[in-house]
Design a protein around this motif. Structure first.
Motif, PDB file in Angstrom:
ATOM      1  N   ASP A  41      45.550  43.697  32.687  1.00 52.16           N
ATOM      2  CA  ASP A  41      44.322  44.054  33.403  1.00 52.16           C
ATOM      3  C   ASP A  41      43.120  43.319  32.816  1.00 52.16           C
ATOM      4  O   ASP A  41      42.238  42.844  33.547  1.00 52.16           O
ATOM      5  CB  ASP A  41      44.121  45.567  33.335  1.00 52.16           C
ATOM      6  CG  ASP A  41      43.137  46.071  34.379  1.00 52.16           C
ATOM      7  OD1 ASP A  41      42.970  45.393  35.423  1.00 52.16           O
ATOM      8  OD2 ASP A  41      42.534  47.130  34.157  1.00 52.16           O
ATOM      9  N   ARG A  44      42.911  39.148  33.671  1.00 52.34           N
ATOM     10  CA  ARG A  44      43.003  38.681  35.059  1.00 52.34           C
ATOM     11  C   ARG A  44      42.457  37.266  35.234  1.00 52.34           C
ATOM     12  O   ARG A  44      43.032  36.447  35.966  1.00 52.34           O
ATOM     13  CB  ARG A  44      42.282  39.645  35.988  1.00 52.34           C
ATOM     14  CG  ARG A  44      43.011  40.970  36.184  1.00 52.34           C
ATOM     15  CD  ARG A  44      42.191  41.935  37.032  1.00 52.34           C
ATOM     16  NE  ARG A  44      42.856  43.219  37.202  1.00 52.34           N
ATOM     17  CZ  ARG A  44      43.707  43.512  38.181  1.00 52.34           C
ATOM     18  NH1 ARG A  44      43.974  42.593  39.099  1.00 52.34           N
ATOM     19  NH2 ARG A  44      44.273  44.704  38.256  1.00 52.34           N
ATOM     20  N   ASP A  79      48.167  43.536  40.265  1.00 53.26           N
ATOM     21  CA  ASP A  79      48.164  45.002  40.377  1.00 53.26           C
ATOM     22  C   ASP A  79      49.585  45.543  40.405  1.00 53.26           C
ATOM     23  O   ASP A  79      49.881  46.563  39.761  1.00 53.26           O
ATOM     24  CB  ASP A  79      47.438  45.438  41.662  1.00 53.26           C
ATOM     25  CG  ASP A  79      45.933  45.206  41.613  1.00 53.26           C
ATOM     26  OD1 ASP A  79      45.394  45.056  40.501  1.00 53.26           O
ATOM     27  OD2 ASP A  79      45.314  45.172  42.686  1.00 53.26           O
ATOM     28  N   GLU A  83      51.356  48.141  37.830  1.00 50.85           N
ATOM     29  CA  GLU A  83      51.959  49.377  38.309  1.00 50.85           C
ATOM     30  C   GLU A  83      53.432  49.436  37.942  1.00 50.85           C
ATOM     31  O   GLU A  83      53.952  50.509  37.589  1.00 50.85           O
ATOM     32  CB  GLU A  83      51.784  49.487  39.823  1.00 50.85           C
ATOM     33  CG  GLU A  83      52.359  50.768  40.437  1.00 50.85           C
ATOM     34  CD  GLU A  83      51.767  52.032  39.866  1.00 50.85           C
ATOM     35  OE1 GLU A  83      52.494  53.047  39.827  1.00 50.85           O
ATOM     36  OE2 GLU A  83      50.594  52.007  39.438  1.00 50.85           O
TER      37      GLU A  83
END
Length: 418
Positions: A41, A44, A79, A83
């Motif tokens: 995260d 990025r 993403d 996840e």
């Protein structure tokens, strides 16, 4: 670079790291996965920059649009990677589970304990998100791993590897628990698959040519499948509405996946009634039909199928169609032409369904369901490292349990053999 020496070093480091990972707790491994998600995260921008280099190099070298699409790391795909790490962390840990405990007449207790395989080598092409998927499943199941991605994704994979290294460090696990091969030299693959002293199993993910080469040359056990020649058989006792839904979904949901239907079999008793309905559905979806003689007599406008069509994994909007003599004909056809991946029967007859389940020799066999369900996530495995059509160790979608083995454990209280 001396590739042989470099790969030997990776193997030695992986073997040492595997021992540390195997004795780590579930909490520690989950911490590593969560910390890796956080690192992705935060990174990025770096991931996008590295991926842009790969995309530019790919365009310059003439990669086709489909390959470039698989290579691209969009924000949405990042993403999904994040996840995926969280989902794997939430899965039950199979390592250390003891089952089948029972007392023997001698008084000892005998059972089985689930343990990691050790060091897993994974060879894959194009998609940099596989780096995270593979690393997370190997780590969660207590294994170390050596990852060799495609040369076209070298910058993206190294950027992802840096995030994984941060996650491992945050959890106090050795960085060598997940190593991404830094060289694009093809000889690295040859070394990786011939190091049984350091690598316990190889998992290839890629095209048929890659998997055939690894299966032929490896000196390490391989978990793999070559083709996805999947079948749907519509029985004379099928519900027509279900048959249409299942067959159309199995072919048209996605064309380029290994669990897509490539051959449709129809019982001759209902062929004249249901084939025109199926043909209309497939024509609306732009699917080319290639049929046997009986199919051609019912659908004269389609292409005649050749012997090669029954063996073909099209990965395209093309479908082979054959009329068969009932359940026996369907089972005979499947067991002759199938790649032993996934097969489905559509029927309301319980006895026929049970025969199909029993006699069809494939890694996934279904009743009244689309072959597209043959997937680790859909099977409740959380994720998968790949599909295995082998019959030893792991078969079907390979999740956490497939990356472990079992050993016998014995409990006594001073027992000796009389």
């Amino acid at each position: 670079m001396n590739v042989a020496a470099y790969m030997t070093q990776l193997g030695q480091q992986a073997r040492a790291a595997a021992r540390e990972v195997a004795r780590s707790t579930t909490e520690v491994r989950n911490h590593a996965l969560s910390a890796t998600a956080d690192a992705l995260d935060r990174a990025r921008v770096e991931l996008a920059q590295a991926n842009q280099k790969d995309l530019e190099n790919g365009r310059a070298s003439g990669l086709d649009a489909a390959m470039l699409d698989r290579l691209e790391l969009t924000p949405a795909r990042i993403d999904t990677m994040i996840e995926g790490l969280k989902q794997v962390a939430a899965l039950p840990d199979p390592v250390g589970e003891i089952t089948d405990m029972n007392y023997r007449p001698s008084g000892i207790q005998v059972g089985k304990m689930r343990v990691p395989l050790g060091v897993i080598g994974i060879i894959y092409e194009s998609r940099p998100n596989v780096t995270v998927e593979a690393a997370s499943l190997c780590l969660k199941s207590g294994n170390a791993t050596i990852l060799r991605g495609g040369s076209e994704a070298i910058h993206s994979n190294q950027a992802v590897a840096a995030c994984i290294a941060q996650g491992l460090a945050a959890a106090g696990l050795p960085e060598a628990a997940v190593q991404v091969v830094e060289t694009t030299d093809r000889d690295a693959v040859g070394e990786l698959i011939t190091m049984p002293q350091y690598v316990d199993v190889i998992v290839p993910r890629g095209g048929k040519g890659l998997i055939e080469r690894i299966s032929r040359d490896a000196k390490v056990p391989v978990i793999k499948h070559l083709d996805g020649v999947c079948h749907v058989y519509i029985d004379s006792h099928a519900d027509p509405e279900k048959a249409l839904k299942v067959a159309v979904n199995a072919k048209t949901h996605r064309y380029g996946t290994c669990n897509t239907m490539e051959t449709l079999l129809v019982d001759q008793e209902i062929a004249e009634d249901i084939l025109p309905l199926l043909a209309a559905e497939f024509e609306a979806k732009g699917v080319e039909l290639r049929g046997c003689e009986q199919t051609l007599s019912i659908l004269p406008g389609i292409v005649a199928a050749s012997e090669d069509d029954w063996h073909e994994e099209y990965l395209a909007p093309i479908l082979a169609v054959r009329v068969v003599e009932g359940l026996n004909g369907a089972i005979d056809h499947i067991n002759h032409y199938s790649s032993q991946h996934t097969e489905s029967i559509v029927t309301e007859n319980y006895t026929r369904a049970r025969r199909f389940l029993t006699e069809v020799d494939s890694s996934s066999v279904m009743v009244n369901a689309s072959t597209r369900f043959a997937d680790g996530f859909e099977y409740g495995l959380g994720a998968e490292i790949g599909i295995s059509t082998d019959k030893i160790h792991a078969r079907g979608p390979v999740g956490l349990h497939g990356l472990t083995s079992q050993k016998y454990v014995v409990f006594g209280d001073g027992h000796i053999r009389a």
